[in-house]
Every structure is written in structure tokens, then in C-alpha cells.
Design a protein around this motif. Structure first.
Motif, mmCIF file in Angstrom:
data_model
loop_
_atom_site.group_PDB
_atom_site.id
_atom_site.type_symbol
_atom_site.label_atom_id
_atom_site.label_comp_id
_atom_site.label_asym_id
_atom_site.label_seq_id
_atom_site.Cartn_x
_atom_site.Cartn_y
_atom_site.Cartn_z
ATOM 1 N N ARG A 151 3.598 -0.502 -7.371
ATOM 2 C CA ARG A 151 2.354 -0.396 -8.143
ATOM 3 C C ARG A 151 2.337 -1.408 -9.283
ATOM 4 N NH1 ARG A 151 0.921 3.138 -12.832
ATOM 5 N NH2 ARG A 151 -1.354 3.420 -12.828
ATOM 6 N N ILE A 155 -3.445 -0.899 -3.343
ATOM 7 C CA ILE A 155 -3.128 -0.303 -2.037
ATOM 8 C C ILE A 155 -3.549 -1.236 -0.916
ATOM 9 C CG2 ILE A 155 -3.815 1.539 -0.428
ATOM 10 C CD1 ILE A 155 -1.671 2.401 -2.354
ATOM 11 N N TRP A 173 -8.728 7.934 0.069
ATOM 12 C CA TRP A 173 -7.451 7.593 0.692
ATOM 13 C C TRP A 173 -6.650 8.773 1.207
ATOM 14 C CZ3 TRP A 173 -6.474 2.795 2.024
ATOM 15 C CH2 TRP A 173 -7.059 1.738 1.311
ATOM 16 N N VAL A 189 0.323 3.080 4.140
ATOM 17 C CA VAL A 189 1.117 1.870 3.886
ATOM 18 C C VAL A 189 2.405 1.914 4.698
ATOM 19 C CG1 VAL A 189 2.447 0.595 2.150
ATOM 20 C CG2 VAL A 189 0.160 1.464 1.582
ATOM 21 N N PRO A 208 -2.459 7.537 0.228
ATOM 22 C CA PRO A 208 -2.454 6.148 0.690
ATOM 23 C C PRO A 208 -1.079 5.632 1.096
ATOM 24 C CG PRO A 208 -2.709 6.238 -1.691
ATOM 25 C CD PRO A 208 -2.833 7.644 -1.193
ATOM 26 N N HIS A 209 -0.032 6.198 0.493
ATOM 27 C CA HIS A 209 1.318 5.715 0.782
ATOM 28 C C HIS A 209 1.717 6.017 2.232
ATOM 29 C CE1 HIS A 209 1.578 4.946 -3.490
ATOM 30 N NE2 HIS A 209 1.247 6.205 -3.723
#
Length: 459
Positions: free
Chosen positions: A207, A242, A290, A297, A293-294
Motif C-alpha cells: 500500500r 489496488i 471490491w 490481487v 480486494p487482496h
């Protein structure tokens, strides 16, 4: 009125004397002005699309003129690389506008009539930026010796680095460091002692905060603009970051670059009640857009489709995360049908199909290849029909577990959220139910994300 004259020129070798021609000084001035204006216009038009081999520093601003003045003065004092400053003012009611109008030198500005928030201000600045590299910088900061030098060195050290940020005294997350000073005067002495390049202080992170972030100009073509669906401030930088990570690019904190941050000056002026309302709206908007969101990813990383030989491939433009079989249009009204990675120009399809086109920025639309062939209208309408006995290209599929996918070339592409489905105007499309086993063993393609909301018609 006093009149002036000049002699008519005589060709070499001629014995004739020049005649006196009387000139009106006002007419002479107008002719000179018009000639100069025309020449300047031509020169400006030729230079409009020319890149600037330096860094564009984009500063969104809202009131707090005294902070803006100090920020710009620190840039001019402590930046040795070629740069331009672009200030976008979000409808300030203080003396910010007067200050900018009197400014000269390497500074351009735009005065907006209303406060379009951090995203709106930044997007205007990104549209104006000409630099090979771009910095987004808060107006409540003071840059220090070596700030840009060290960040540029970090960014250019590896093509897989998408964005770089400095360390500071006041921010959330890993970029905040402990500092020994208490006043700005003491800060300058501390900053001078840090002006040394130090690779050991570079750190990869998940981040970066948007108070100061550096990236290459090409990144805009892969990520697109900031989402103006967020109000005033908070979370819009997380949203943009992101998207950088989804493209498989790294984020790095350049620990040898330090800037002083006074800290959320504009947000603090909102007052507690309005601040919490804005923060709450943006938090809900972010999570609705999202989910987690991770997860997405990590899925893209494991999928590996964005990498070739360990480096980012040509995948990763905004259109790689768009669905197929949807209508889109730019903010000028030009409509297209997005089909299998290409865009097909079309007209008046909303009236013929009842499907609203999704408004995208011209930057995003340019990233989509234009089809060489023209799609017949009957063919176009036929590909929108729902199948009866099995999935075909562009069909929405699911198994009843809440996740919706688009069938594409034998793969399933998950929509990251219901919000993404809704933003693409696909909420009313029929969904073909498939067995859980079939979906489980189907190859997974890149996720489908929601495009940013834009308020400005020229982006």
C-alpha cells in the motif's frame, strides 16, 4: 494624434527614392498583435502533444492557500530535476485563485468552480500533465533535499515497479517514521542530514498513500483515472493502488526520500460530523466495489497470466479487466460494442436494445483496439441473445453461490462484486446456472472490475 511614417523599401540598384507612407499607430499595433497571436497559437498547437522530459507534479488544492504557497516554494527550492507544477484548485473561497493568477514560471493551473474532491482534482491534473513521470502531491506537504532524486532512482531501478512513495512524519501505514523534531524549523536540519541515497532503505509494500506518489506516465494507460465516485477524500488512493497491484506491478517505499506532512489539513476543516459522513460513505463505496480486494490481487498473481519470463506482459491495460459483450461510450457520446477484446463503433443501440452504454474515459477507450471489420447490426443483436442449452461467448454463468462469471473462450471470469456487475449494466442480464463441479474445474481468467465513475466530460 501624432502620426509616424516609414520609407517604402527600395530594391538594390534602383535609383528611385522611397515614398513616404503614413501609418496609424493604432493600426500598426493591431497588426503586430494579430501576427504575434497567430504565431503563438501555431506554436502552442504544435507543442500541445509534445511530452515533457521531466516530472509533472500534480497538486490538488482546496483553500489553505498558505500551505499551498509553502509547498510550491519547497518544490522550487529543493528540486534539481526538470519539473512542472500543475495545481488544480477545487473551488477555493480563499486567496488561492489570486495567488495562482499572479504566479509565473514552471507552473500551470486550473480553477474549478466546485469541489470535485481529491479524485476530481487529481484527474484534471493528470489530463494536463506532460511529464515522462508524474507525482501526485498533497498541498499540505513540504518537500526536502533529494526528495525527487531518490524516488526517481528507485522507480527507474526496475521496470516492474509501478509506483514509489516517500517516508514522512505523519501518515497511516508503513510510510510513517519516527522523527526527532517538533517544529518546521527543526525539520529542515533533520531533512538535510537525510539527503543521502540509500538502497537499503527501499522497501516493497502492499500500500502507498496518495499524499505523495510517483509513477511513470505509461501507468495511466494501464490503470486509468481515479474513481470520482468517492466523496472529497479517503479511499480513492487505495482504490487506484489496488488497480496497480492487479497489473502485477510492485509498490515501493523509498525510505531515503523524506517529505514533511502537516496532515489532512483540508479534511480536518470539514468538522467531525461531515468528516465521519464522508469517511463512512467512501468506506462503504470501497468495500462494495471490491469486497476483499487482496483476494483478487492474490488470485491474479497465482494465475500468472500477467507475466512472461518474470516480467509484466502487455496484459494489464484497463480493458483486460473489462467484460465482453457490453456497450460503452465516451463522454462525447461516441458508442461502441465491446466484443472479444475489440471495440466496434455503433450508433443508437440503446434505443434498439434497451441496454444503456457504460460511460468510460477516453483514456480507457483508447486502450481498447478498434476492430478493423464492421460488425453487422444483426450479428451484434444475435450475440446478445441468451443461449438455451449451454454457455457461449459472453454468457453470464453461476452456480447459485452468489458469484457471477462471464464465459470467455472456455474460461470463467469472476465479477469482483455485485457493484461491478451493476456498473457494467449487466445486473438484468440472464444468468445460466451451471453445476458447481463444472465451475470448479473451469479455467479462471482475469477478474472483471468496475470502471471508475467520472464527472468531467473531457477526460
Amino acid at each position: 494624434m501624432k502620426r509616424t511614417f516609414r520609407r517604402k523599401s527600395v530594391r538594390p540598384g534602383s535609383k528611385k527614392r522611397g515614398k513616404r507612407i503614413w501609418l496609424d499607430p493604432g493600426s500598426s499595433y493591431r497588426l503586430g498583435y494579430e501576427r504575434g497571436y497567430a504565431q503563438g497559437t501555431v506554436k502552442g498547437e504544435k507543442a500541445f502533444d509534445q511530452p515533457f522530459h521531466g516530472t509533472s507534479i500534480v497538486i490538488p488544492s482546496y483553500n489553505q492557500a498558505e500551505y499551498l504557497v509553502r509547498c510550491i516554494e519547497s518544490i522550487e527550492t529543493h528540486t534539481i530535476e526538470p519539473y512542472e507544477i500543475i495545481v488544480v484548485d477545487n473551488g477555493s473561497t480563499d486567496e488561492t485563485g489570486d495567488y495562482l493568477k499572479k504566479r509565473t514560471g514552471q507552473l500551470r493551473y486550473r480553477l474549478l468552480e466546485t469541489n470535485r474532491g481529491f479524485s476530481g482534482g487529481v484527474n484534471q491534473g493528470l489530463m494536463m500533465a506532460k511529464g515522462d513521470t508524474i507525482v501526485i502531491l498533497n498541498n499540505d506537504t513540504l518537500v526536502t533535499p533529494g526528495w525527487l532524486t531518490h524516488m526517481l532512482r528507485c522507480l527507474k531501478s526496475d521496470p516492474i515497479i509501478g509506483a514509489v512513495g516517500p517516508v514522512t512524519n505523519y501518515i497511516s501505514g508503513e510510510q510513517q517514521i519516527a522523527v526527532p523534531y517538533e517544529t518546521v524549523e527543526q525539520m529542515w536540519e533533520y531533512a538535510a542530514s537525510r539527503d543521502k541515497p540509500d538502497v537499503t532503505k527501499w522497501k516493497e509494500t502492499d500500500r502507498l498513500v496518495g499524499f505523495c506518489v510517483l509513477f511513470r506516465r505509461e501507468l495511466l494507460g494501464r490503470i486509468g483515472y481515479f474513481d470520482e465516485g468517492f466523496r472529497i477524500g479517503n479511499y480513492e488512493d487505495d482504490d487506484w493502488i489496488i488497480r496497480v497491484r492487479l497489473c502485477g506491478l510492485k509498490l515501493v517505499i523509498a525510505g531515503d526520500s523524506f517529505i514533511h506532512h502537516f496532515g489532512s489539513v483540508s479534511m480536518k476543516k470539514l468538522g467531525q460530523e461531515q468528516f465521519h459522513a464522508v469517511h463512512g460513505h467512501n468506506e462503504l463505496y470501497y468495500t462494495g466495489k471490491w469486497g476483499n480486494p487482496h483476494v483478487w490481487v492474490d488470485e491474479v498473481k497465482q494465475n500468472g497470466s500477467l507475466f512472461r519470463n518474470g516480467c509484466p506482459s502487455n496484459a494489464g491495460s484497463p480493458s483486460d479487466f473489462f467484460p465482453s459483450h457490453v456497450f460503452i461510450r465516451d463522454q462525447g457520446g461516441q458508442q461502441y460494442f465491446l466484443y472479444e477484446g475489440n471495440k466496434y463503433p455503433c450508433t443508437a443501440m440503446e434505443e434498439k436494445t434497451g441496454i444503456r452504454p457504460v460511460v468510460l474515459s477516453r483514456l480507457d477507450i483508447r486502450s481498447i483496439p478498434t476492430a478493423e471489420a464492421v460488425m453487422d447490426e444483426k450479428v451484434l443483436l444475435s450475440v446478445l441473445k441468451s443461449p438455451i442449452d449451454g454457455p457461449v461467448e459472453g454468457q453470464l454463468v453461476g452456480s447459485g453461490d452468489g458469484i457471477v462469471y462471464q464465459w470467455r473462450k472456455g474460461c470463467i471470469r469472476p465479477f469482483v462484486s455485485d457493484f461491478a456487475l451493476e456498473r457494467w449494466n449487466l445486473k438484468e442480464r440472464s444468468i445460466l446456472n451451471l453445476s458447481t463441479e463444472r465451475l470448479q474445474f473451469a479455467p479462471r481468467g482475469l477478474p472483471v472490475i468496475a470502471p471508475p465513475i467520472l464527472q468531467n466530460p473531457v477526460l
